[in-house]
Each structure stands twice: as C-alpha cells, then as structure tokens.
Design a protein around this motif. Structure first.
Motif, short mmCIF file in Angstrom:
data_model
loop_
_atom_site.label_atom_id
_atom_site.label_comp_id
_atom_site.label_asym_id
_atom_site.label_seq_id
_atom_site.Cartn_x
_atom_site.Cartn_y
_atom_site.Cartn_z
N ASN A 299 -6.07 13.39 -6.83
CA ASN A 299 -5.86 12.03 -7.32
C ASN A 299 -5.24 11.21 -6.20
O ASN A 299 -4.15 11.53 -5.72
N TRP A 300 -5.91 10.15 -5.78
CA TRP A 300 -5.52 9.45 -4.55
C TRP A 300 -5.30 7.96 -4.82
O TRP A 300 -6.12 7.32 -5.48
N PRO A 301 -4.21 7.36 -4.28
CA PRO A 301 -3.96 5.93 -4.46
C PRO A 301 -4.77 5.09 -3.47
O PRO A 301 -4.27 4.68 -2.41
N VAL A 302 -6.00 4.82 -3.80
CA VAL A 302 -6.89 4.09 -2.90
C VAL A 302 -6.35 2.70 -2.58
O VAL A 302 -6.56 2.16 -1.49
N GLY A 303 -5.61 2.12 -3.52
CA GLY A 303 -5.06 0.79 -3.28
C GLY A 303 -3.94 0.76 -2.26
O GLY A 303 -3.57 -0.31 -1.77
N ILE A 304 -3.38 1.94 -1.93
CA ILE A 304 -2.30 2.01 -0.94
C ILE A 304 -2.80 2.65 0.36
O ILE A 304 -2.47 2.18 1.45
N PHE A 305 -3.60 3.69 0.24
CA PHE A 305 -4.12 4.40 1.41
C PHE A 305 -5.64 4.49 1.34
O PHE A 305 -6.21 5.57 1.20
N PRO A 306 -6.33 3.36 1.45
CA PRO A 306 -7.79 3.38 1.28
C PRO A 306 -8.54 4.15 2.36
O PRO A 306 -9.50 4.85 2.06
N LYS A 307 -8.09 4.05 3.60
CA LYS A 307 -8.83 4.68 4.69
C LYS A 307 -8.56 6.18 4.77
O LYS A 307 -9.47 6.97 5.06
N LEU A 308 -7.32 6.58 4.52
CA LEU A 308 -7.03 8.01 4.52
C LEU A 308 -7.73 8.72 3.37
O LEU A 308 -8.03 9.92 3.46
N GLY A 309 -8.01 7.98 2.30
CA GLY A 309 -8.76 8.56 1.19
C GLY A 309 -10.13 9.04 1.63
O GLY A 309 -10.68 9.99 1.06
N GLN A 310 -10.68 8.38 2.65
CA GLN A 310 -11.99 8.79 3.17
C GLN A 310 -11.87 9.98 4.13
O GLN A 310 -12.89 10.49 4.60
N HIS A 311 -10.65 10.38 4.43
CA HIS A 311 -10.42 11.48 5.37
C HIS A 311 -9.83 12.71 4.69
O HIS A 311 -9.33 13.61 5.38
N LEU A 312 -9.87 12.76 3.36
CA LEU A 312 -9.25 13.90 2.68
C LEU A 312 -9.89 15.23 3.05
O LEU A 312 -9.24 16.28 2.97
N SER A 313 -11.12 15.21 3.48
CA SER A 313 -11.76 16.45 3.91
C SER A 313 -11.21 16.93 5.26
O SER A 313 -11.45 18.07 5.67
N ASP A 314 -10.48 16.06 5.96
CA ASP A 314 -9.87 16.42 7.24
C ASP A 314 -8.40 16.79 7.10
O ASP A 314 -7.79 17.28 8.05
N ILE A 315 -7.84 16.53 5.93
CA ILE A 315 -6.39 16.56 5.74
C ILE A 315 -5.98 17.74 4.86
O ILE A 315 -6.67 18.09 3.91
N ALA A 316 -4.83 18.32 5.18
CA ALA A 316 -4.19 19.32 4.32
C ALA A 316 -2.86 18.75 3.85
O ALA A 316 -2.17 18.04 4.58
N ILE A 317 -2.48 19.06 2.62
CA ILE A 317 -1.25 18.54 2.03
C ILE A 317 -0.40 19.69 1.51
O ILE A 317 -0.91 20.59 0.84
N ILE A 318 0.86 19.67 1.86
CA ILE A 318 1.82 20.64 1.33
C ILE A 318 2.65 19.93 0.27
O ILE A 318 3.37 18.97 0.56
N ARG A 319 2.55 20.38 -0.97
CA ARG A 319 3.24 19.73 -2.09
C ARG A 319 4.45 20.53 -2.60
O ARG A 319 5.15 20.07 -3.50
#
Length: 497
Positions: A118-138
């Motif tokens: 679940n991604w906040p496109v209204g805050i981080f629109p461009k990084l949303g297009q890079h989620l396949s490049d990104i790893a997240i530690i929650r």
C-alpha cells in the motif's frame, strides 16, 4: 481516537537489550572533534601558505582481528540518506490508513496497492514506480528517542554514550579507511563526501584523511558555483609558482620529516587539495545544469535534496575515488500539523515528501542509466519513528518503531522485511533471520537495530562487520559493529534472497 496517547509496546528480549541493561555506560558524549572541512581543505591549497595546524595523524598498521565473516560484497559504493527529524513510517514506507485519518488527507495520499504494497502515491508518486527496485525493512527499532542521540547512533552504529562512543567514526569513515587500498592512481576525490550534512558525524579517532568532505547544495538551480576555493585569485600560473616555492622552502620538513608522520600527512593534504584545483573532473562532478536540477526537483523547481542527489550521482559517475556519500534531509520532526491542514506551505508530509521522492527517484534512474545502480547501495533511514496516534496538535510524536528503505547494491528489489499491525504500533512478524549468513548469531526473531543496518552496509561493501581494530587511543579495541564478534548484531542478508 485522534487524541489517543499511544504507549510503546513492551519489547521482547534480545541479547543486545540484555547487554545494554547489564552494562550501562555513563560517559559524556563528544562529537565536536575537529575534522578536515571543505573550507580548510581548499584554503590551504588556494592560499599557497604554510600553516601550523596538523590535520589528523597517521595511524600505524593496526592489529586487526576478525571472525572471517562471509560478506555479500555486491556493492562498490554507498549513498546513505539520513532523514533527520524522523520520518513517519505509517505515512511513508509502511502506510497505514486508519479511521483516525482525515478523509481529505486520505484522498490526497492516494493510497494505491502495488504488488501487495500500500503506497501513498500522493506523497511519493515517483518512488511508487520504483517499488520493484526497492526493499523496505518494517521491523526496525531505534534504541533512543532523543534526536541528537539517535541521529548520532544511526551514523556510527553504536551507543554514543558507550565507552568508545565519543571517538567512534561515521560509518562512511570506516568505509573510507577500508577502501583506501583500492584507490587508483589519479583519483583525486575524497573517499567520503557529505552533502547537506554540516552537523553530521565525522571521522572520530581515525586520521583526518577519512573525514567527510562537507559541501552544501542549496535550493534552486544555480549549479555553476561548484566547489568554492578551487581556483586562486591570482591565476593558475601564479598559484603553481607559489606552490613550487613552498616546496623549495620546506620540503625537508615535509618529506621524511624529522617531526614524524603528522607533517607528512599535512603535506598529503596540500597535494590532495592541489590535485582538485583546476581539475575538469571536479568541475563536472560538482556543478550541474538548471535542467538537471529541475529534473531532480519538484514542479520544475530545484531543491537542496534533489541537488544533493544529483551531485552524488555525478560524483560516483566520475569514478574519482569516492565510495561513501551521506545526504541529510529534514526536518521530519512533525509534532504538529503533519498533513498541512493548518499551514499547507509549512513542513509537512505533502511538502517534504515530494522533494525526497523526486530526488531519489531521479537518482535511481540516472544510476541505472550510468550502469551504477547494481553496484551502489542506497540506504534511507531516520533516527526513530513516529507515534501511531495523531496528537492533539495534529502531529505525531517520537516512537521507537521505524522503517528503512534500501535500493541497489545487489539487493532484491520488491522485498519487504517484517510486518506490523494495523496502526503500526507493534511488529507482528520480524521477517528476517539474524543467523542467515552469520553463524555467530542466534536464530532468534528480533528487531532490526541500527547496528544491524550498519552491518548490512559493511557486508554489502565487502567489509567484515566483525572487525576489531586495536589502534584506538584507549587501547580497548574498536569494533566496527559493537559486539558483532559475539554474534549480537548481524547483517540483514535476507535482503539478498
């Protein structure tokens, strides 16, 4: 309820927590140790004058002990982005849409599912297009909730108030000293460059050669200034004559100095500064066009964050010896009006988020285009997290649970480490195995700590995170990662699986 006060959950026991309680440290912190600043660096060379201040001191080859840990060694470079002030995880990398959020805020956030994220496109629109490049530690947790303490902790990967905390170097300085042997002839850039990080941690007890080279990138698109002090007011010919005469006068004190290694180190700084003057590689790396600044900015407006990301990419593309870059961007300390409902133009998620989004997204794009993305580890992290509940002032207060984002450097894009409950108040799944690739560690589910993130950076860059150097001034033995030789902390090697 919006005004509900959330208390941190009772954290499960782990070895590091037990050790910290059993062996508390009460030393005063001290991080204002002089390091070699950009201004001092070029004042020496541009003036062409002798001086008496000895920048740093040489370290003899130290006794080094390691556990011969197996590193990933997939990254050549690292860009460490410190989100000062502590970004809110549940409004960014771990979006949680709950009933306490204003409907208009949710609408502006534009929550969108990307492959289960679940991604906040209204805050981080461009990084949303890079989620396949990104790893997240929650499932990451800080140790402290004081800004200065936790920010320092994030940069040195240890308790600043511990026995060696007051002499501990920045992670970047450790990378610089480890990679010094890999420098090639003709490479003139410092190994560690800090952009917009004037208050960042320096080289600790390491020689000043490994201190961060600090440079601020201002807002706007004026990238013609480059690095001040890289020319002499009397011209290059006059400068070369002055430099030559300087050596004629005091070379006996510089080469094989009767006063020892410090003066030879001092001479090395003169030579290093001279090599960066009148140097086309320096000009190309540290200046930029208005068009590029706008591309890294928001709505055709350059930003300090975007300009720093742009220069970071250019520095790595120059291949002049820089291996670690730190960028600081804040403040995310949004105790009030976190969504800009009271002041839309103030510092809030909707004004600051797009600046970070545009800069990092363009950085990823350009690193890919230059063939540098797979060899460059990008790490984004704050000092701690933000409360699940919204305060009476419309903000979020300090909270231990946080998230971090990584990209490049050979890690697996699209990876999510850990999971939290509906309001991000506690971890439901830690999502990693501390013993994965680390036979010293116990296979016990636990939080990812700043020390683990530090270990991850070292492992990615082929540095044994269990290293202990016996050249510290207290002769105690300086551990790159405290207690790592005992298995207390581990790299998050699950990021590569």
């Amino acid at each position: 309820m919006p005004d509900e006060i959330y208390q941190p959950p009772k954290y499960s026991e782990d070895a590091a927590e037990k050790f910290a309680r059993k062996y508390p440290h009460h030393h005063n912190t001290f991080f204002n140790r002089p390091d070699f600043t950009r201004r001092g660096f070029f004042q020496l060379a541009a003036a062409g004058l002798t001086g008496s201040y000895l920048f740093g001191q040489s370290a003899a080859s130290p006794v080094v002990v390691t556990q011969n840990a197996t590193t990933k060694n997939t990254a050549k470079n690292c860009i460490f982005i410190l989100l000062t002030g502590a970004i809110s995880p549940r409004d960014s990398w771990n979006l949680k849409v709950t009933s306490d959020l204003n409907a208009s805020v949710v609408s502006r956030m534009q929550p969108t599912m990307f492959n289960g994220v679940n991604w906040p496109v209204g805050i981080f629109p461009k990084l949303g297009q890079h989620l396949s490049d990104i790893a997240i530690i929650r499932s990451m947790s800080a140790w402290a909730l004081v800004h200065s303490l936790a920010q320092t902790w994030a940069q040195i990967g240890r308790n600043p108030a511990a026995a060696l905390g007051n002499i501990a170097p920045n992670i970047g300085s450790v990378v610089a000293i480890e990679k010094d042997k890999e420098r090639k002839p003709g490479q003139v850039f410092p190994a560690f460059v800090a952009l917009n990080s004037g208050g960042g941690i320096g080289n600790g007890y390491f020689p000043a050669t490994y201190a961060p080279f600090r440079l601020n990138q201002p807002n706007g698109t004026n990238g013609t200034a480059g690095i001040p002090g890289t020319t002499n007011q009397n011209g290059q010919n006059v400068f070369n004559t002055m430099f030559s005469r300087l050596h004629q006068i005091d070379d006996p004190l510089r080469a094989s100095s009767p006063y020892g290694q410090p003066l030879q180190d001092y001479d090395a700084f003169y030579s290093a500064a001279k090599d960066m003057m009148y140097n086309q590689a320096v000009t190309q790396a540290f200046t930029f066009t208005a068009a590029d600044s706008q591309r890294y900015g928001v709505n055709n407006t350059g930003t300090s964050c975007g300009n720093a990301c742009l220069v970071a990419k250019q520095i790595l593309a120059a291949d002049q010896g820089t291996r670690f870059l730190q960028i600081s961007f804040g403040s995310w300390d949004m105790h009030q009006d976190i969504y800009g409902l009271q002041n839309p133009n103030g510092s809030n998620m909707f004004t600051m988020g797009p600046q970070l989004d545009a800069g990092v997204a363009a950085l990823i794009d350009d690193l890919k285009a230059a063939g540098l993305f797979d060899s460059t580890l990008i790490v984004m992290v704050g000092e701690f997290g933000r409360t699940p509940g919204i305060s009476a002032a419309g903000g979020r207060d300090h909270y231990l649970l946080l998230s971090s984002m990584l990209a490049g450097g050979g890690i697996t894009g699209g990876k999510i480490i850990g999971a939290t409950n509906a309001d991000n108040s506690s971890v439901t799944d830690y999502g990693w195995d501390p013993s994965n690739g680390n036979p010293l560690a116990a296979k016990t589910a636990r939080y990812v700590r700043p020390e683990d993130l530090e270990s991850t950076i070292y492992s990615a860059m082929g540095i044994d995170w269990t290293t202990i150097r016996y050249d510290d001034p207290f002769k105690r033995g300086f551990e790159y990662v405290p207690f790592a030789s005992q298995g207390t902390y581990s790299p998050v090697h699950d990021l590569w699986s």
